[in-house]
Scaffold this active site. Structure first.
Site, PDB file in Angstrom:
ATOM      1  N   ASP A 166      54.240  38.748  48.117  1.00 25.21           N
ATOM      2  CA  ASP A 166      52.778  38.982  48.566  1.00 25.21           C
ATOM      3  C   ASP A 166      52.734  39.345  50.178  1.00 25.21           C
ATOM      4  OD1 ASP A 166      51.027  39.181  46.730  1.00 25.21           O
ATOM      5  OD2 ASP A 166      50.383  36.838  46.781  1.00 25.21           O
ATOM      6  N   LYS A 205      48.699  41.167  35.857  1.00 27.97           N
ATOM      7  CA  LYS A 205      49.859  41.162  36.731  1.00 27.97           C
ATOM      8  C   LYS A 205      51.089  40.789  35.653  1.00 27.97           C
ATOM      9  CE  LYS A 205      48.126  39.827  41.278  1.00 27.97           C
ATOM     10  NZ  LYS A 205      47.907  38.489  41.996  1.00 27.97           N
ATOM     11  N   GLN A 220      48.610  32.273  43.141  1.00 29.83           N
ATOM     12  CA  GLN A 220      47.257  33.037  43.026  1.00 29.83           C
ATOM     13  C   GLN A 220      46.438  32.379  44.345  1.00 29.83           C
ATOM     14  OE1 GLN A 220      46.660  36.017  41.419  1.00 29.83           O
ATOM     15  NE2 GLN A 220      44.748  35.825  42.453  1.00 29.83           N
TER      16      GLN A 220
END
Ligand code: NAP
Length: 307
Positions: free
Chosen positions: A120, A53, A97
């Site tokens: 997200d 990422k 994460q």
């Protein structure tokens, strides 16, 4: 006739080029989009996702602020880091994460992220907006699946979509997204409680496998000419491979490719699209920020415990 195998990397590159252009315009205005990334512990798969990422963000002209925290970090300490990122005007998106170590409650952490920075799309506010059909952040993998279908000119409106897997990050948001009026699909959601899974999958014009079970979907479970999207990423032991394993999807690719009209490979299908969609969500967050949508920094944000 063998299916067309979708090149997810090429599709992702096209989206990434669009994002680069949006970032160029933002940078002209002096705004460099920045993602705050929190990684707790040293899970190798999570580490490699975070690294990928960061590289993708850099290529798009964006930056990241990485917080690597030890596996024994307490929940309150993690929440304090999130509150800091919520307050930070140089950070427009926040990504924690997953999975988190078992002593940390994931839902508490996700709920602490300012919804305006929830790139997200996992915050309850984002979930609610998706269900209500309102604008908001949509989780990256479901968005990537929808974009791949559009790229491949697979008709979605009126199609019967069967999704296998009901997780909060893939299956459920996919159902909500594709049944929205702008996609207009008829969607069936299957899970471990589904009796006779094959009876459903065989009815699918578009079959989306997101169960995390290598080879779950065999050729006989696929209707001739269906579009098959394989979200699954499973590590299967392979002594011949350098790492001792190889990646396999939820679909038995060799069999399915003979029955489907369109199919995504693993790796190289949905995976690259997920990262491209994260970049797109961050560009969106930064544009909203620049336009004043998130200007109310004086406001208390959900995770903010500051006085
Ligand atoms: P998850 O949270 O483990 O959920 C799996 C879902 O599949 C559950 O709802 C489960 O049903 C269902 N399921 C499992 N076995 C099944 C079976 N035999 N028959 C019917 N349903 C079954 O997984 P996830 O996070 O959604 O991820 C799914 C897969 O996608 C994983 O392989 C993951 O690595 C991959 N993934 C890929 C990307 C990407 O970018 N390519 C992104 C995210 C995830 P129950 O609810 O009944 O237990």
């Amino acid at each position: 006739m063998a299916a067309v195998v979708v090149d997810g990397k090429a599709a992702a590159q096209r989206i990434r080029a669009e994002v680069r252009e949006r970032v160029r315009l933002l940078r002209e205005k002096g705004l460099i989009p920045c993602l705050g990334v929190i990684l707790v512990g040293e899970d190798p798969a999570s580490l490699s996702y975070v690294t990928a990422k960061a590289k993708a963000l850099e290529e798009a002209g964006m930056t990241s602020r990485d917080l690597r925290l030890p596996a024994d970090t307490g929940e309150d300490a993690l929440l304090a880091h999130i509150a800091g990122l919520n307050r930070d005007p140089a950070v427009q998106g926040i990504l924690v994460q997953l999975p988190l170590p078992s002593h940390i409650r994931e839902d508490r952490v996700i709920s602490a992220i300012d919804p305006r920075k929830d790139v997200d799309g996992f915050h309850p506010v984002s979930v609610g907006n998706l269900v209500l059909g309102k604008p908001g952040f949509v989780p990256c993998t479901p968005q990537g699946v929808a974009a791949l279908l559009r790229e491949m000119n697979v008709p979605i409106a009126g199609a019967h979509v069967v999704v296998v897997g009901r997780s909060n990050i893939v299956g459920k948001p996919l159902v909500n997204l594709l049944s929205r009026r702008d996609f207009n699909a008829t969607v069936t959601l299957c899970h471990t409680g589904t009796r006779d899974l094959a009876a459903y999958t065989r009815q699918a014009d578009i079959l989306i496998a997101a169960a995390g079970k290598a080879g779950l979907i065999t050729a006989d479970m696929i209707r001739e000419g269906a579009a098959v999207i394989d979200v699954g990423v499973n590590r299967v032991p392979d002594p011949a491979a350098k790492k001792g394993y190889r990646l396999k999807g939820d679909v038995d690719f060799e069999g399915a490719v003979e029955r489907a009209s369109v199919i995504t490979p693993v790796p190289g299908g949905v995976g690259p699209m997920t990262i491209a969609m994260l970049l797109r969500n961050l560009a969106q967050a930064a544009e909203d920020w620049g336009a004043g949508g998130s200007k109310a920094l004086g406001d208390k944000s959900p995770g903010d415990k500051s006085p």
